[in-house]
Design a protein around this motif. Sequence first.
Motif, PDB file in Angstrom:
ATOM      1  N   TYR A 103       0.841  -1.203   0.000  1.00 32.04           N
ATOM      2  CA  TYR A 103       0.000   0.000   0.000  1.00 32.04           C
ATOM      3  C   TYR A 103       0.877   1.254   0.000  1.00 32.04           C
ATOM      4  CZ  TYR A 103      -3.627  -3.257   1.689  1.00 32.04           C
ATOM      5  OH  TYR A 103      -4.484  -4.305   1.849  1.00 32.04           O
ATOM      6  N   ALA A 104       1.911   1.241   0.836  1.00 38.60           N
ATOM      7  CA  ALA A 104       2.791   2.406   0.945  1.00 38.60           C
ATOM      8  C   ALA A 104       3.500   2.677  -0.386  1.00 38.60           C
ATOM      9  CB  ALA A 104       3.821   2.183   2.061  1.00 38.60           C
ATOM     10  N   ARG A 105       3.981   1.618  -1.043  1.00 37.44           N
ATOM     11  CA  ARG A 105       4.660   1.789  -2.333  1.00 37.44           C
ATOM     12  C   ARG A 105       3.711   2.343  -3.392  1.00 37.44           C
ATOM     13  NH1 ARG A 105       8.305  -3.048  -4.441  1.00 37.44           N
ATOM     14  NH2 ARG A 105       8.970  -1.324  -5.797  1.00 37.44           N
ATOM     15  N   GLU A 106       2.534   1.760  -3.467  1.00 36.60           N
ATOM     16  CA  GLU A 106       1.574   2.195  -4.483  1.00 36.60           C
ATOM     17  C   GLU A 106       1.117   3.620  -4.226  1.00 36.60           C
ATOM     18  OE1 GLU A 106      -0.138   1.961  -7.971  1.00 36.60           O
ATOM     19  OE2 GLU A 106       1.029   0.299  -7.129  1.00 36.60           O
ATOM     20  N   ASN A 107       0.934   3.967  -2.968  1.00 37.59           N
ATOM     21  CA  ASN A 107       0.491   5.312  -2.607  1.00 37.59           C
ATOM     22  C   ASN A 107       1.485   6.367  -3.084  1.00 37.59           C
ATOM     23  OD1 ASN A 107      -1.185   7.234  -1.231  1.00 37.59           O
ATOM     24  ND2 ASN A 107       0.239   7.208   0.492  1.00 37.59           N
ATOM     25  N   LEU A 108       2.787   6.049  -2.980  1.00 32.18           N
ATOM     26  CA  LEU A 108       3.820   7.006  -3.385  1.00 32.18           C
ATOM     27  C   LEU A 108       3.899   7.187  -4.895  1.00 32.18           C
ATOM     28  CD1 LEU A 108       6.716   6.096  -0.926  1.00 32.18           C
ATOM     29  CD2 LEU A 108       5.264   8.127  -0.880  1.00 32.18           C
ATOM     30  N   ARG A 109       3.278   6.295  -5.641  1.00 33.46           N
ATOM     31  CA  ARG A 109       3.278   6.423  -7.102  1.00 33.46           C
ATOM     32  C   ARG A 109       2.244   7.443  -7.583  1.00 33.46           C
ATOM     33  NH1 ARG A 109       4.103   0.345  -6.940  1.00 33.46           N
ATOM     34  NH2 ARG A 109       6.294   0.057  -7.533  1.00 33.46           N
ATOM     35  N   HIS A 110       1.385   7.891  -6.686  1.00 34.77           N
ATOM     36  CA  HIS A 110       0.365   8.873  -7.049  1.00 34.77           C
ATOM     37  C   HIS A 110       0.880  10.285  -6.781  1.00 34.77           C
ATOM     38  CE1 HIS A 110      -3.175   6.222  -7.837  1.00 34.77           C
ATOM     39  NE2 HIS A 110      -2.389   5.372  -7.215  1.00 34.77           N
ATOM     40  N   GLU A 111       0.354  11.232  -7.542  1.00 35.85           N
ATOM     41  CA  GLU A 111       0.857  12.604  -7.486  1.00 35.85           C
ATOM     42  C   GLU A 111       0.720  13.213  -6.096  1.00 35.85           C
ATOM     43  OE1 GLU A 111       0.205  16.888  -9.801  1.00 35.85           O
ATOM     44  OE2 GLU A 111      -0.801  15.067 -10.524  1.00 35.85           O
ATOM     45  N   ASN A 112      -0.410  12.978  -5.454  1.00 35.91           N
ATOM     46  CA  ASN A 112      -0.625  13.500  -4.100  1.00 35.91           C
ATOM     47  C   ASN A 112      -0.891  12.335  -3.155  1.00 35.91           C
ATOM     48  OD1 ASN A 112      -0.591  16.429  -4.689  1.00 35.91           O
ATOM     49  ND2 ASN A 112      -2.406  15.948  -5.915  1.00 35.91           N
ATOM     50  N   PRO A 113       0.156  11.752  -2.576  1.00 36.53           N
ATOM     51  CA  PRO A 113      -0.024  10.579  -1.717  1.00 36.53           C
ATOM     52  C   PRO A 113      -0.927  10.858  -0.517  1.00 36.53           C
ATOM     53  CG  PRO A 113       2.290  10.864  -2.284  1.00 36.53           C
ATOM     54  CD  PRO A 113       1.574  12.112  -2.724  1.00 36.53           C
ATOM     55  N   MET A 114      -1.670   9.859  -0.138  1.00 35.87           N
ATOM     56  CA  MET A 114      -2.505   9.946   1.056  1.00 35.87           C
ATOM     57  C   MET A 114      -1.622   9.866   2.309  1.00 35.87           C
ATOM     58  SD  MET A 114      -5.617   7.305   0.038  1.00 35.87           S
ATOM     59  CE  MET A 114      -4.513   6.001  -0.517  1.00 35.87           C
ATOM     60  N   GLU A 115      -2.134  10.367   3.421  1.00 40.26           N
ATOM     61  CA  GLU A 115      -1.462  10.141   4.704  1.00 40.26           C
ATOM     62  C   GLU A 115      -1.491   8.643   4.995  1.00 40.26           C
ATOM     63  OE1 GLU A 115      -2.933  12.664   7.955  1.00 40.26           O
ATOM     64  OE2 GLU A 115      -3.966  13.822   6.411  1.00 40.26           O
ATOM     65  N   LEU A 116      -0.476   8.166   5.692  1.00 39.89           N
ATOM     66  CA  LEU A 116      -0.347   6.727   5.957  1.00 39.89           C
ATOM     67  C   LEU A 116      -0.391   6.471   7.457  1.00 39.89           C
ATOM     68  CD1 LEU A 116       0.265   4.223   4.045  1.00 39.89           C
ATOM     69  CD2 LEU A 116       2.605   4.382   4.910  1.00 39.89           C
ATOM     70  N   TYR A 117      -1.246   5.548   7.868  1.00 35.92           N
ATOM     71  CA  TYR A 117      -1.334   5.138   9.267  1.00 35.92           C
ATOM     72  C   TYR A 117      -1.314   3.612   9.349  1.00 35.92           C
ATOM     73  CZ  TYR A 117      -3.154   9.908   9.950  1.00 35.92           C
ATOM     74  OH  TYR A 117      -3.315  11.271   9.948  1.00 35.92           O
ATOM     75  N   THR A 118      -0.764   3.111  10.438  1.00 38.72           N
ATOM     76  CA  THR A 118      -0.857   1.672  10.678  1.00 38.72           C
ATOM     77  C   THR A 118      -1.193   1.430  12.144  1.00 38.72           C
ATOM     78  OG1 THR A 118       0.241  -0.470  10.451  1.00 38.72           O
ATOM     79  CG2 THR A 118       1.615   1.352  11.184  1.00 38.72           C
ATOM     80  N   THR A 119      -1.903   0.341  12.384  1.00 41.60           N
ATOM     81  CA  THR A 119      -2.239  -0.055  13.742  1.00 41.60           C
ATOM     82  C   THR A 119      -1.887  -1.530  13.909  1.00 41.60           C
ATOM     83  OG1 THR A 119      -4.031  -0.243  15.366  1.00 41.60           O
ATOM     84  CG2 THR A 119      -4.637  -0.577  13.070  1.00 41.60           C
ATOM     85  N   THR A 120      -1.346  -1.862  15.054  1.00 42.98           N
ATOM     86  CA  THR A 120      -0.900  -3.235  15.299  1.00 42.98           C
ATOM     87  C   THR A 120      -2.093  -4.164  15.470  1.00 42.98           C
ATOM     88  OG1 THR A 120       1.040  -2.368  16.430  1.00 42.98           O
ATOM     89  CG2 THR A 120       0.550  -4.699  16.751  1.00 42.98           C
ATOM     90  N   ARG A 121      -2.019  -5.303  14.783  1.00 43.18           N
ATOM     91  CA  ARG A 121      -3.071  -6.314  14.912  1.00 43.18           C
ATOM     92  C   ARG A 121      -3.165  -6.796  16.353  1.00 43.18           C
ATOM     93  NH1 ARG A 121      -2.587 -10.879  13.513  1.00 43.18           N
ATOM     94  NH2 ARG A 121      -4.680 -11.506  12.978  1.00 43.18           N
ATOM     95  N   VAL A 122      -4.374  -7.174  16.741  1.00 39.16           N
ATOM     96  CA  VAL A 122      -4.576  -7.741  18.067  1.00 39.16           C
ATOM     97  C   VAL A 122      -5.121  -9.158  17.922  1.00 39.16           C
ATOM     98  CG1 VAL A 122      -4.984  -5.548  19.224  1.00 39.16           C
ATOM     99  CG2 VAL A 122      -6.914  -6.762  18.198  1.00 39.16           C
ATOM    100  N   GLY A 123      -4.876  -9.980  18.937  1.00 37.41           N
ATOM    101  CA  GLY A 123      -5.451 -11.323  18.944  1.00 37.41           C
ATOM    102  C   GLY A 123      -4.564 -12.357  18.309  1.00 37.41           C
ATOM    103  N   SER A 124      -5.189 -13.424  17.798  1.00 38.93           N
ATOM    104  CA  SER A 124      -4.455 -14.582  17.318  1.00 38.93           C
ATOM    105  C   SER A 124      -3.792 -14.323  15.982  1.00 38.93           C
ATOM    106  CB  SER A 124      -5.395 -15.787  17.194  1.00 38.93           C
ATOM    107  OG  SER A 124      -6.429 -15.512  16.278  1.00 38.93           O
ATOM    108  N   ASP A 125      -2.823 -15.188  15.658  1.00 38.09           N
ATOM    109  CA  ASP A 125      -2.112 -15.107  14.395  1.00 38.09           C
ATOM    110  C   ASP A 125      -3.060 -15.245  13.218  1.00 38.09           C
ATOM    111  OD1 ASP A 125      -0.523 -16.997  12.194  1.00 38.09           O
ATOM    112  OD2 ASP A 125       0.650 -15.321  12.976  1.00 38.09           O
ATOM    113  N   TYR A 126      -2.682 -14.627  12.109  1.00 38.04           N
ATOM    114  CA  TYR A 126      -3.489 -14.612  10.881  1.00 38.04           C
ATOM    115  C   TYR A 126      -3.936 -16.018  10.467  1.00 38.04           C
ATOM    116  CZ  TYR A 126      -4.487 -13.534   5.946  1.00 38.04           C
ATOM    117  OH  TYR A 126      -5.067 -13.385   4.722  1.00 38.04           O
ATOM    118  N   HIS A 127      -3.030 -17.005  10.615  1.00 38.59           N
ATOM    119  CA  HIS A 127      -3.325 -18.364  10.146  1.00 38.59           C
ATOM    120  C   HIS A 127      -3.827 -19.289  11.262  1.00 38.59           C
ATOM    121  CE1 HIS A 127      -1.661 -17.440   6.248  1.00 38.59           C
ATOM    122  NE2 HIS A 127      -0.509 -17.099   6.777  1.00 38.59           N
TER     123      HIS A 127
END
Length: 395
Positions: free
Chosen positions: A168-192
């Motif tokens: 997402y971060a890479r693709e966002n930077l390819r646009h003329e006016n990139p969006m602000e970027l935020y991330t939040t840490t996952r909670v709970g059990s592992d993805y799998h």
Amino acid sequence: MKSCGVVVEYNPLHNGHVYHLEKTRELSGAEVIIAVMSGNFLQRGEPAIVDKWARTQMALAAGADLVIELPVSFSAQPADYFAKGSVCLLHALGCDAICFGSESGDSKDYQQMAHFLNQNEAMIDQRFKENKNSGQTYATQMAQTLEELTPHQTFSLSTPNNILGLAYARENLRHENPMELYTTTRVGSDYHNEELMEQNFSSATAIRKKLVGNQLNNAALEELKLSMPDSSFKLVTSKPLVSWENYWSYLKYQIEVQSLEELRTIYQVTEGIEYRLKEYVHEAESFEQFISLVKNKRVSWVKLQRLCVYILLQLKKDEMVEEIKKPRAIHLLGFSPSGRNYLKEKKKEFTLPLITNVTKKNKSLWTSDIKAGKIYQMGQMGLIKEQDYYRQPVK
């Protein structure tokens, strides 16, 4: 109206997703949350357990304000194309920010890494070629290459959410006016993780396994009820459910009747994989067995599942080359009162056509997804409703 985008699948929506939506609003200060959601076929190459309309209802009930469909040409894809379609749609909607869940790291770390990767693509490609042919999957080899080139990185490149976040971060930077970027840490059990967790933050994988693989007795229902909001629980226990096994006979038919030459016209059928598909389709009695027989060290389970989606939907190489350049339209699946206000305020600024109702007049903008919807219905014939034509957005 400040807006923040999230890229989601909600297969199904659970407590961890509610947490993500709440943190998105908190971190970004957004008045409107825009969810770009995969349609009926998902990023890991599988059909959604319930259709996109039920999952839209879940999203709105959990706090999303606009739900937009990610076309199948981008949704059943590796991280780079998945991110390309999602970020393009958010930019087309005039979105101000994007927030993704990750296993670790700060949004600035993803920004910096994205800058490095975008500025050094030739060097990365060269190093990857030097490391290639080690008998490992593409994803594993690329992760190793990036770790060699960026030894001081602060987050892992081997976990699904971090890989997507960086995309997402890479693709966002390819646009003329990139969006602000935020991330939040996952909670709970592992993805799998396939087991339901006592702290009520179970993975979608564990929830699906319980829903599809078991007879739902009272004890199982109570466990599930703790893992997701009431709106999601009511929807997944009242709607027709599907998994890959519902489509196994259709997939088997496609592989059986098509010649090797015809299979080679399908998107991503390369390197002789068509021979393995033909060889093992006779032996397998289920979709899971089929994938386990075809899989080898160089082709991952997920890549094979995606390939099966392309075969099932008959997505041809020449068609996909055009479709993955850019989404053709914004398909609105649902909105809240705040979402409606956003549409009124911003609609004239959208850079792609807005589809609120798929009709014969605009169907050329949505051809592959109409086909995907028709085939998805076949998983529970007579129980799953028409997916596109004349369906109104959920309010």
